[in-house]
Design a protein around this motif. Structure first.
Motif, PDB file in Angstrom:
ATOM      1  N   ALA A 113      56.733 129.607  18.686  1.00 31.64           N
ATOM      2  CA  ALA A 113      55.778 129.751  19.783  1.00 31.64           C
ATOM      3  C   ALA A 113      54.591 130.622  19.379  1.00 31.64           C
ATOM      4  CB  ALA A 113      56.486 130.344  21.002  1.00 31.64           C
ATOM      5  N   VAL A 114      54.863 131.753  18.725  1.00 27.31           N
ATOM      6  CA  VAL A 114      53.780 132.641  18.282  1.00 27.31           C
ATOM      7  C   VAL A 114      52.896 131.931  17.268  1.00 27.31           C
ATOM      8  CG1 VAL A 114      53.263 134.764  17.030  1.00 27.31           C
ATOM      9  CG2 VAL A 114      55.062 134.753  18.766  1.00 27.31           C
ATOM     10  N   GLY A 167      60.615 133.273  23.641  1.00 26.25           N
ATOM     11  CA  GLY A 167      59.859 132.095  23.236  1.00 26.25           C
ATOM     12  C   GLY A 167      59.316 131.327  24.419  1.00 26.25           C
ATOM     13  N   ILE A 168      60.117 131.216  25.485  1.00 24.65           N
ATOM     14  CA  ILE A 168      59.660 130.504  26.684  1.00 24.65           C
ATOM     15  C   ILE A 168      58.457 131.210  27.298  1.00 24.65           C
ATOM     16  CG2 ILE A 168      60.295 129.901  29.046  1.00 24.65           C
ATOM     17  CD1 ILE A 168      63.132 129.398  28.035  1.00 24.65           C
ATOM     18  N   VAL A 169      58.526 132.548  27.382  1.00 22.21           N
ATOM     19  CA  VAL A 169      57.420 133.313  27.967  1.00 22.21           C
ATOM     20  C   VAL A 169      56.156 133.154  27.125  1.00 22.21           C
ATOM     21  CG1 VAL A 169      56.598 135.633  28.494  1.00 22.21           C
ATOM     22  CG2 VAL A 169      58.934 134.966  29.103  1.00 22.21           C
ATOM     23  N   ILE A 170      56.296 133.224  25.810  1.00 25.23           N
ATOM     24  CA  ILE A 170      55.124 133.121  24.934  1.00 25.23           C
ATOM     25  C   ILE A 170      54.509 131.733  25.006  1.00 25.23           C
ATOM     26  CG2 ILE A 170      54.353 133.151  22.524  1.00 25.23           C
ATOM     27  CD1 ILE A 170      56.482 135.298  22.009  1.00 25.23           C
ATOM     28  N   ILE A 171      55.336 130.701  24.915  1.00 20.50           N
ATOM     29  CA  ILE A 171      54.809 129.341  24.861  1.00 20.50           C
ATOM     30  C   ILE A 171      54.231 128.898  26.192  1.00 20.50           C
ATOM     31  CG2 ILE A 171      56.830 128.003  25.532  1.00 20.50           C
ATOM     32  CD1 ILE A 171      54.495 127.354  22.539  1.00 20.50           C
ATOM     33  N   SER A 172      54.681 129.522  27.281  1.00 20.31           N
ATOM     34  CA  SER A 172      54.136 129.149  28.588  1.00 20.31           C
ATOM     35  C   SER A 172      52.664 129.517  28.718  1.00 20.31           C
ATOM     36  CB  SER A 172      54.944 129.832  29.700  1.00 20.31           C
ATOM     37  OG  SER A 172      54.775 131.243  29.645  1.00 20.31           O
ATOM     38  N   ALA A 184      53.793 120.774  24.434  1.00 22.71           N
ATOM     39  CA  ALA A 184      55.020 119.974  24.409  1.00 22.71           C
ATOM     40  C   ALA A 184      55.049 118.980  23.259  1.00 22.71           C
ATOM     41  CB  ALA A 184      55.195 119.241  25.741  1.00 22.71           C
ATOM     42  N   GLY A 185      53.994 118.218  23.069  1.00 27.02           N
ATOM     43  CA  GLY A 185      53.990 117.206  22.032  1.00 27.02           C
ATOM     44  C   GLY A 185      54.079 117.793  20.639  1.00 27.02           C
TER      45      GLY A 185
END
Length: 312
Positions: free
Chosen positions: A60-61, A110-115, A121-122
């Motif tokens: 994510a980072v 990871g969920i918090v960062i990627i949000s 998504a792709g």
């Protein structure tokens, strides 16, 4: 699709991604098979799942910073492995509990960062479910080089790893550096997971680490043979899985895992010593042999007896 057609596609210049996918799948399966033997012996399958989830915040980072997703995942996985090794030294809390804490913590991070990054998504789908179409040439060298490093460390520290997996306290009493061996083993598991992400995916990578080694454990009682069988099963699963995936247009990661699972089930049923059906067949033969022995030892009372037999 016949095997001949598949081989033709492998050498088709317009399908250059296919041989690269096959090479990476087989290499990563072999490495995971070798490292997975220690994971199965030690009963630490949970660490593979934890590492697979722990790479997510690094991915994510890296995605947010437009960097290398593989490198970001490797850094995050190694960092999590080090934290697990450090916190696991306090035996008050069991190792599986420590792994569970960092598993969910890393994935939540990871969920918090990627949000915070829309449209992700792709781009990240291949790391979650595997992909055979977007593998760059440099990944061949990365996977090959990393795999050689992993196998070299396994060869150099094999005796120490076996002692650690069988009895930690005895290893400590023997003067082995248990803490540092834990760290090295966790890092090797992490690297094996990371190099398998593009082919098998983040969600299914644990199967590549555990299933071949578990099947090999059923097939032999000798560790040396097990460490040869596990990568053989893993490599075969990758080859057959990719062939079936290409033939029937199914997800490559899921197909490879299903092939490995089928091999495990076959070993569970038919292994020479530990297979379920094999054990039942041996018991049936044993009962039949016992019945034959008992029947041969009982005199046939229907035949006339020689009266003088008792006087001799």
């Amino acid at each position: 699709m016949s095997i001949t057609d598949f081989l033709t596609d492998l050498f088709n210049p317009d399908l250059a991604f296919l041989p690269k996918a096959l090479a990476i799948a087989v290499m990563s399966s072999i490495v995971c098979g070798v490292v997975g033997c220690y994971v199965v012996l030690r009963g630490m399958a949970f660490i593979g799942d934890a590492v697979a989830h722990a790479v997510f915040p690094g991915i994510a980072v890296a995605f947010v910073l437009q960097g290398s997703l593989v490198l970001g995942g490797a850094v995050a996985g190694v960092a999590t492995a080090l934290l697990i090794a450090i916190f696991s030294q306090n035996r008050r809390v069991k190792e599986d509990s420590i792994i569970g804490v960092f598993l969910v913590g890393a994935f939540a991070l990871g969920i918090v960062i990627i949000s915070q990054a829309p449209g992700y998504a792709g781009s990240l789908q291949q790391f979650l479910f595997g992909s055979i179409t977007g593998i760059p040439d440099r990944d061949l060298y990365v996977v090959g080089g990393t795999g050689l490093v992993i196998l070299g460390l396994v060869l150099a520290l094999h005796k120490e790893f076996v002692s650690l997996c069988l009895d930690r306290e005895m290893s400590r009493a023997m003067g082995l550096p248990v803490f540092w061996l834990d760290i090295v083993l966790y890092v090797l598991v992490t690297l094996a997971v990371v190099i398998s992400l593009q082919t098998i995916g983040n969600i299914l990578v644990l199967a590549l680490l555990i299933t071949p080694a578990a099947a090999a454990r059923l097939l032999t009682d000798r560790l040396g043979v097990m460490m040869l069988l596990a990568p053989t099963i893993g490599g075969t699963s990758a080859l057959v899985g990719l062939y079936l995936s290409w033939s029937y247009d199914t997800p490559v990661g899921g197909t490879i895992v299903l092939v490995a699972t089928a091999i495990f089930l076959a070993a569970w049923l038919l292994a020479p010593r530990h297979g379920l059906l094999t054990k039942r067949m041996r018991r049936c033969r044993g009962r039949e042999s016992a019945d034959v022995v008992r029947s041969s030892s009982v005199p046939d009372l229907t035949r006339p007896q020689d009266p003088s037999a008792s006087l001799r």
